[in-house]
Design an enzyme around this catalytic site. Structure first.
Site, mmCIF file in Angstrom:
data_model
loop_
_atom_site.group_PDB
_atom_site.id
_atom_site.type_symbol
_atom_site.label_atom_id
_atom_site.label_comp_id
_atom_site.label_asym_id
_atom_site.label_seq_id
_atom_site.Cartn_x
_atom_site.Cartn_y
_atom_site.Cartn_z
ATOM 1 N N GLY A 75 -49.817 25.289 46.304
ATOM 2 C CA GLY A 75 -48.541 24.934 45.703
ATOM 3 C C GLY A 75 -47.607 24.228 46.652
ATOM 4 O O GLY A 75 -46.691 23.535 46.221
ATOM 5 N N VAL A 79 -52.985 19.654 53.102
ATOM 6 C CA VAL A 79 -52.994 19.415 54.542
ATOM 7 C C VAL A 79 -54.336 18.812 54.908
ATOM 8 O O VAL A 79 -55.392 19.356 54.571
ATOM 9 C CB VAL A 79 -52.753 20.710 55.332
ATOM 10 C CG1 VAL A 79 -52.775 20.425 56.829
ATOM 11 C CG2 VAL A 79 -51.430 21.331 54.945
ATOM 12 N N LYS A 94 -49.415 16.904 56.485
ATOM 13 C CA LYS A 94 -49.053 17.793 55.388
ATOM 14 C C LYS A 94 -48.350 16.960 54.312
ATOM 15 O O LYS A 94 -47.282 16.409 54.545
ATOM 16 C CB LYS A 94 -48.135 18.906 55.896
ATOM 17 C CG LYS A 94 -47.587 19.810 54.799
ATOM 18 C CD LYS A 94 -46.645 20.853 55.392
ATOM 19 C CE LYS A 94 -46.002 21.698 54.319
ATOM 20 N NZ LYS A 94 -45.068 22.699 54.892
ATOM 21 N N ASP A 187 -39.975 32.784 57.215
ATOM 22 C CA ASP A 187 -41.268 32.921 56.537
ATOM 23 C C ASP A 187 -42.364 33.292 57.540
ATOM 24 O O ASP A 187 -43.460 32.752 57.507
ATOM 25 C CB ASP A 187 -41.619 31.625 55.806
ATOM 26 C CG ASP A 187 -42.722 31.837 54.767
ATOM 27 O OD1 ASP A 187 -42.891 32.985 54.306
ATOM 28 O OD2 ASP A 187 -43.413 30.859 54.432
#
Length: 733
Positions: A75, A79, A94, A187
């Protein structure tokens, strides 16, 4: 597009406030793994969903990048591994998803590059640039040939203890590099940590990273729920300590090979609490207790209860020296890392008591040697300052001037001419009977002025030469400790009428004030000009009655038949020149000072631009210097009754204090980074002191040792000055 709704028991969709915050969570790659989201370098696994790649191997993007293979997709985009044909090195590209090329997602890609490029560290994946190819926006970054930590842990379970410690330290070092720039990752998770071919950890994916100051303007919940801190899930204030919560979960997985939160525990706070409370049981029993404490502290629900910074986590890790590790890696430890270094600084009771006893013995030695080594203790003050002031006023009245004026001041100072002559003498008794030697090692200076005496020196103190004799009616009388005149100077008033030079001028009173014991006085030509305006000069040579072996010279001058100058000095030593007479010394000093300051400004600017300067400590140190300097000036300065003159004295004191503070600030920023890079251990207690940790044991230890060492050195210095007397030689000056 937005991620589709999923069952919370099987994926990691976020729980948060029901309305305002906007959810920003990566889409899953592996439906069986609720934390398995797309990352830059994760190799494809059998369980991952496959998608048709938008580029096939061999595709050229412009004239620079050649696609080699697809590394992963999901999602968050795709890459690819590619070759940079211009630089001849592999890179990772990416790409945003086809459905995420709107300006918002493109701007987020720009933010990722903007923040990621600021973090330059061996344990952080480097970001190069952003580009676009036929409407496809992509990010070019360092290609890491390895495996992400999530995949590695699923494959082998927990890491061996030594390797786990090594990986944990490297992850902490990468986080510290980001936090030092005030960047919050938001994250952190095993899937965003690569283990390269050399087994070194690399933090990746700054797609959700943000500068701490910008968080207030964002109304969103961002991150991977299974690794989000409670305040992140609730849409509260996210800080650097939110990253520490995720770090605690990562450390748990590294050392146990198991996820702490799974299923409903991912977002349910009560389930999380029970899981955290069970850390000391089950799979965690074999974990080092120090590691368990670190994990437990990082997983505190209240952010304030977590470690104060990532450096505190590093310091709490067992074994090793984080400062030395940073030096070995070619890094400069940050001030926060130094303050959080694991050294406690405690002294064992025997050592502490030994240092204390040594300090007390040294203090006793200083007190015993003080009367025998301090020059002013070897001279008896025969008259009080009040009596000497009265004697000086009598001399002024004898010169035909008023006994008192608007402002006056006095100061006790050393006689440099006499002191220099005494040092040259090799007599064992050169420091004995100083009271009988003339004019003596100390002189009493009395200043009088019809206007306020406003000095220009840094201390704001009236001295023998500051302020200079520039106002008509200013007088300066110098007496020895017995009250005998050694010099007299008066600034004459402007000429009102012509007068015969030297007419009816009787110098006998001045010879009486000088002790009345001058003999064999012979008039001789004057050699030295008067320091004030004069129309006639005089000079005599003779001796003191009680010291016939020491010839002396008397110089005098008058203006309109009024005495304006009278001075006695030994023939063997010329009279001291005023500081303004020979400016070479001050010019050289000022040039050296200016050169040092300019070099300091250049180095400080360089360090600040490179992010090396410790601004907080430099500012606090400069503030202390300013406050102490200003307070010392206000307490020591010679204040006056004139409001305008008093304001000038205060302004000068504040200006000098501010200049010293600025000088300290610049030089600290110029030199401290070099010391921190090479000898960081020497700055631990210093950094802790200016961090406000006044009760820290290391600060107390260093104060005790420093005090003891200082007293011991002072005792040795004083004893060394008296050592020659044991061999019949004079004591050292």
């Amino acid at each position: 597009g937005a991620p589709a709704a999923r069952d919370d028991s099987q994926d990691d969709s976020a729980h948060g406030p029901p309305s305002p915050p906007r959810l920003t969570i990566p889409t899953l790659q592996d439906p069986d793994d609720p934390t398995d989201v797309a990352t830059a370098y994760r190799p494809a696994s059998e369980s991952r969903s496959r998608r048709d790649p938008r580029f096939t191997p061999g595709t050229m993007l412009g004239d620079r990048y050649r696609i080699v293979s697809l590394l992963g997709s999901g999602g968050m985009g795709e890459v690819y591994r590619a070759d940079d044909t211009k630089l001849g090195q592999p890179v990772a590209l990416k790409f945003l998803p086809h459905t995420a090329s709107d300006p918002v997602h493109v701007e987020r890609l720009h933010d990722e590059v903007r923040l990621g490029r600021q973090v330059s560290h061996p344990n952080v994946c480097r970001l190069y640039d952003i580009g676009e190819w036929e409407g496809n926006h992509f990010l070019a970054m360092e290609y890491v040939d390895g495996e992400d930590l999530s995949s590695l842990l699923r494959r082998i379970g927990g890491l061996p203890h030594d390797k786990a410690i090594e990986i944990a330290r490297e992850i902490c070092a990468g986080i510290a590099a980001a936090h030092s720039l005030n960047i919050i990752h938001r994250d952190l998770k095993p899937a965003n940590i690569m283990i390269d071919g050399r087994g070194r950890a690399r933090i990746t994916d700054f797609g959700l990273a943000v500068v701490a100051e910008e968080l207030a303007a964002r109304n969103e919940i961002a991150g991977t729920p299974a690794y989000m801190a409670p305040e992140q899930l609730a849409g509260g204030t996210v800080t650097h300590k939110s990253d520490l919560y995720a770090l605690g979960l990562i450390l748990h997985e590294i050392f146990t090979g198991k996820k702490l939160f799974e299923g409903a525990k991912t977002t349910d706070l009560s389930s999380r609490r029970s899981a955290i409370q069970s850390l000391t049981s089950g799979d965690s029993r074999g974990v080092d207790p120090a590691i368990q404490r670190v994990i437990s502290r990082c997983l505190e629900e209240n952010p304030e209860a977590r470690p104060s910074s990532i450096h505190a986590v590093i310091a709490a890790m067992p074994g090793g020296d984080p400062l030395q590790a940073a030096i070995d890696a070619g890094e400069t430890p940050s001030p926060q890392m130094i303050a959080a270094a694991g050294e406690v600084g405690e002294l064992s009771p025997p050592v502490a008591w030994s240092v204390l006893v040594l300090s007390l013995l040294s203090l006793a030695g200083v007190l015993m040697l003080f009367p025998r080594t301090m020059l002013f203790r070897l001279v008896t003050l025969e008259k009080s300052p009040e009596a000497l002031v009265e004697q000086a006023r009598t001399v002024i009245a004898a010169a035909g001037l008023p006994r008192t004026a608007r402002d006056d001041s006095y100061v006790l100072d050393t006689n440099d001419d006499f002191f220099a002559a005494a040092i040259k003498s090799s007599s064992p008794t050169r420091w004995e009977n100083l009271d009988q030697q003339r004019p003596g090692v100390f002189l009493f200076h009395y200043r009088q002025s019809p206007a306020a005496l406003v000095p220009s020196n840094q201390e704001g103190r009236v001295t023998a030469h500051d302020p200079p004799l520039t106002i008509a009616g200013m007088t300066h009388v110098t007496l020895d400790m017995s009250g005998r005149l050694t010099s007299f100077t008066a600034v004459p008033a402007p000429s009102q009428a012509a007068a015969d030079a030297g007419a009816h001028l009787d110098w006998a009173p001045f010879f009486e004030f000088a002790g009345g014991d001058l003999e064999r006085l012979t008039p001789v030509p004057s050699l030295w000009p008067a320091p004030v305006g004069a129309d006639a000069t005089y000079a005599w040579e003779g001796v003191f009655r009680d010291q016939p072996s020491i010839p002396i010279r008397v110089e005098a001058a008058s203006h309109q038949s009024s005495p304006v100058w009278f001075k006695i000095f030994p023939l063997s030593t010329p009279p001291s020149k005023l500081p303004s007479d020979d400016p070479r010394g001050s010019v050289i000093f000022n040039l050296v000072t200016a050169a040092v300051l300019v070099a300091g400004v250049i180095l400080a600017r360089r360090n600040l631009r490179r992010g090396r300067g410790d601004r907080r400590t430099a500012t606090r140190l400069a503030f202390v210097v300013f406050i102490v300097g200003a307070a010392a000036h206000l307490l020591r300065a010679d204040h006056v009754a004139s409001a305008a003159a008093e304001r000038l004295i205060i302004e000068r004191g504040l200006a000098w204090s501010l200049y010293r503070a600025a000088e300290v600030w610049v030089l600290y920023l110029a030199l401290e980074p070099f010391v921190r890079r090479r000898w960081p251990h020497t700055l631990i207690s210093w950094t802790r002191l200016f961090a406000g940790r006044l009760r820290d044991p290391m600060i107390g230890r260093d104060l005790l040792i420093g005090t003891g060492a200082g007293l011991l050195l002072q005792t040795l210095f004083m004893g060394g000055a008296l050592l020659p007397t044991l061999f019949g030689q004079p004591a050292l000056a």
